[in-house]
Design an enzyme around this catalytic site. Structure first.
Site, PDB file in Angstrom:
ATOM      1  N   CYS A  31       8.592  14.744 -28.291  1.00 42.53           N
ATOM      2  CA  CYS A  31       8.920  13.384 -27.857  1.00 42.53           C
ATOM      3  C   CYS A  31       7.735  12.703 -27.183  1.00 42.53           C
ATOM      4  O   CYS A  31       7.560  11.493 -27.291  1.00 42.53           O
ATOM      5  CB  CYS A  31      10.153  13.383 -26.960  1.00 42.53           C
ATOM      6  SG  CYS A  31      10.021  14.462 -25.535  1.00 42.53           S
ATOM      7  N   CYS A  70     -26.756   0.802   7.350  1.00 47.00           N
ATOM      8  CA  CYS A  70     -27.940   0.080   6.901  1.00 47.00           C
ATOM      9  C   CYS A  70     -27.597  -1.084   6.000  1.00 47.00           C
ATOM     10  O   CYS A  70     -28.440  -1.893   5.644  1.00 47.00           O
ATOM     11  CB  CYS A  70     -28.894   1.028   6.184  1.00 47.00           C
ATOM     12  SG  CYS A  70     -28.222   1.615   4.635  1.00 47.00           S
ATOM     13  N   HIS A  88      12.038  14.227 -20.738  1.00 47.34           N
ATOM     14  CA  HIS A  88      12.131  13.613 -22.062  1.00 47.34           C
ATOM     15  C   HIS A  88      11.350  12.307 -22.068  1.00 47.34           C
ATOM     16  O   HIS A  88      11.383  11.561 -21.093  1.00 47.34           O
ATOM     17  CB  HIS A  88      13.614  13.378 -22.383  1.00 47.34           C
ATOM     18  CG  HIS A  88      13.842  12.794 -23.742  1.00 47.34           C
ATOM     19  ND1 HIS A  88      13.376  13.399 -24.890  1.00 47.34           N
ATOM     20  CD2 HIS A  88      14.463  11.652 -24.131  1.00 47.34           C
ATOM     21  CE1 HIS A  88      13.721  12.655 -25.931  1.00 47.34           C
ATOM     22  NE2 HIS A  88      14.380  11.588 -25.495  1.00 47.34           N
ATOM     23  N   CYS A  94     -23.081   0.958   2.803  1.00 48.23           N
ATOM     24  CA  CYS A  94     -23.259   1.750   4.002  1.00 48.23           C
ATOM     25  C   CYS A  94     -23.090   0.856   5.221  1.00 48.23           C
ATOM     26  O   CYS A  94     -23.682  -0.210   5.315  1.00 48.23           O
ATOM     27  CB  CYS A  94     -24.641   2.394   4.001  1.00 48.23           C
ATOM     28  SG  CYS A  94     -24.995   3.201   5.557  1.00 48.23           S
ATOM     29  N   CYS A 123     -17.006   0.265   2.622  1.00 48.05           N
ATOM     30  CA  CYS A 123     -16.627  -0.768   1.667  1.00 48.05           C
ATOM     31  C   CYS A 123     -16.612  -0.231   0.246  1.00 48.05           C
ATOM     32  O   CYS A 123     -17.611   0.218  -0.263  1.00 48.05           O
ATOM     33  CB  CYS A 123     -17.597  -1.931   1.767  1.00 48.05           C
ATOM     34  SG  CYS A 123     -17.560  -2.994   0.328  1.00 48.05           S
TER      35      CYS A 123
HETATM   36  C1  LIG Z   1      17.911   9.803 -26.012  1.00 47.16           C
HETATM   37  O1  LIG Z   1      18.846  10.342 -26.907  1.00 47.16           O
HETATM   38  C2  LIG Z   1      19.534  11.491 -26.411  1.00 47.16           C
HETATM   39  C3  LIG Z   1      20.386  12.049 -27.530  1.00 47.16           C
HETATM   40  O2  LIG Z   1      21.241  11.074 -28.042  1.00 47.16           O
HETATM   41  C4  LIG Z   1      20.355  11.107 -25.201  1.00 47.16           C
HETATM   42  O3  LIG Z   1      20.990  12.236 -24.682  1.00 47.16           O
HETATM   43  C5  LIG Z   1      19.428  10.518 -24.151  1.00 47.16           C
HETATM   44  O4  LIG Z   1      20.164  10.052 -23.050  1.00 47.16           O
HETATM   45  C6  LIG Z   1      18.601   9.367 -24.723  1.00 47.16           C
HETATM   46  N1  LIG Z   1      17.630   8.980 -23.729  1.00 47.16           N
HETATM   47  C7  LIG Z   1      17.342   7.716 -23.445  1.00 47.16           C
HETATM   48  C8  LIG Z   1      16.371   7.507 -22.340  1.00 47.16           C
HETATM   49  O5  LIG Z   1      17.830   6.790 -24.033  1.00 47.16           O
END
Ligand SMILES: *[C@@H]1O[C@H](CO)[C@@H](O)[C@H](O)[C@H]1NC(C)=O
Ligand SMILES: *[C@@H]1O[C@H](CO)[C@@H](O)[C@H](O)[C@H]1NC(C)=O
Length: 327
Positions: A21, A173, A280, A170, A221
């Protein structure tokens, strides 16, 4: 629905090959990068191979082929990025196998790989670099940029590379030393806030803030000049411009730079949810043809409203220059 309409191209998902992913999310963001998409659709990369034969540009070929499939396939059926994966793992063996990886790191490797294959420079200049320290900063920055372009010059550089200036004065200086570095992306620190939401501007402010060094080190700075603050297209901005940043969230997810009179708009997001181990990645992209936002969750593509795109929570943000009076 719009998703099924014949004109709606680019609404094709990517199959998850097993924890891929992170790759799918970045590929969708890049495939929705207008100029890069057109570069692939028109096979322009083949004119940029320089000394490389086509076999030596296998990553670019596969990336272009994938982009073409995403944008020209007759159905909206998800496609498999396995041929592309074969090439990226040849280029960067760390992407071998099916472990979860970091999307930003993947983006860097991919852009670097694509750039190397379509670099217009075939012979890099030799000889010692001229000393530029005596020049005024503006001039020095321009010369440093030319020096970079003499070595690294491609469509990928045109679109994604900027120049970062950092200077250190600096306190004792007053001597100010300045360095210019090319950058492909910016990693912004996230400030801790006791209440309220952290905005992108809060992050940029923290990134450009003066550093006070403790102990015996006296310089206080640090200022930055950006050739670009975001990932695509260039204008010169100063620290002053950055402090004038106004966060315009009028449903358009834009960053407005008042001093430069430039508007950058968000067009793609790679988002990470869950834990580092079990997380994910998804992508949210504004379709360059339709102007509408879509969510890409591996093989699933669904419409979403721009107000659902929360840029302050996202992991990798892609901005493009929308308008500038300096162009
Ligand atoms: C992406 O798809 C999965 C499977 O359908 C689901 O469980 C999940 O919540 C989804 N994630 C998003 C961020 O939409
Ligand atoms: C990204 O995911 C997180 C966690 O699921 C969510 O809170 C956030 O709103 C998402 N960001 C965007 C840009 O939608």
């Amino acid at each position: 629905s719009q998703q099924n309409s014949k004109n709606a191209q680019g609404l094709v998902g990517l199959r998850n090959l097993g924890n891929t992913c992170f790759m799918n999310s970045i590929l969708q963001c890049l495939s929705n990068t207008h100029d890069l998409r057109d570069y692939c659709l028109r096979n322009c990369h083949r004119g940029d191979l320089g000394g490389n034969c086509r076999a030596k540009a296998a990553l670019m070929e596969e990336f272009a082929k994938l982009t073409q499939t995403l944008w020209t396939s007759a159905s909206n059926e998800a496609i498999s990025p396995s041929d592309f994966k074969t090439q990226i793992q040849k280029y960067a063996p760390r992407f071998m196998g099916y472990n979860q990886q970091d999307a930003q790191e993947f983006l860097r490797f991919l852009l670097d790989g694509l750039h190397n294959e379509v670099n217009r420079v075939t012979v890099r200049p030799r000889g010692p670099a001229e000393d530029l320290d005596h020049l005024p900063d503006d001039e020095k920055g321009k010369r440093m940029w030319s020096r970079y372009i003499e070595r690294e010059d491609s469509k990928v550089v045109d679109l994604f590379v900027g120049q970062l200036k950092s200077s250190l004065t600096c306190n004792e200086c007053g001597f100010c030393s300045t360095v210019f570095d090319p950058f492909w992306d910016l990693s912004l620190p996230i400030p801790k806030k006791s209440s309220g939401e952290v905005s992108l501007i809060d992050c940029i402010r923290l990134f450009t803030k003066e550093d006070v060094l403790d102990g015996d080190e006296k310089p206080v700075c640090v200022c930055f000049l950006f050739r670009l603050i975001v990932m695509i297209n260039c204008v010169f901005l100063t620290l002053f411009d950055l402090l004038q940043l106004k966060w315009a969230d009028s449903g358009g997810n834009s960053v407005f730079l008042s001093a430069a009179n430039a508007v950058y708009s968000l067009y793609a997001v790679s988002n990470h949810s869950g834990t580092t181990l079990g997380g994910h990645y998804t992508a949210y992209c504004r379709n360059p043809a339709l102007g509408e936002w879509y969510s890409y969750n591996d093989s699933r593509v669904s419409p979403m409203s721009s107000s659902q795109v929360r840029s302050s929570d996202a992991y990798v943000l892609f901005y493009e220059l929308a308008t500038s009076s300096r162009m």
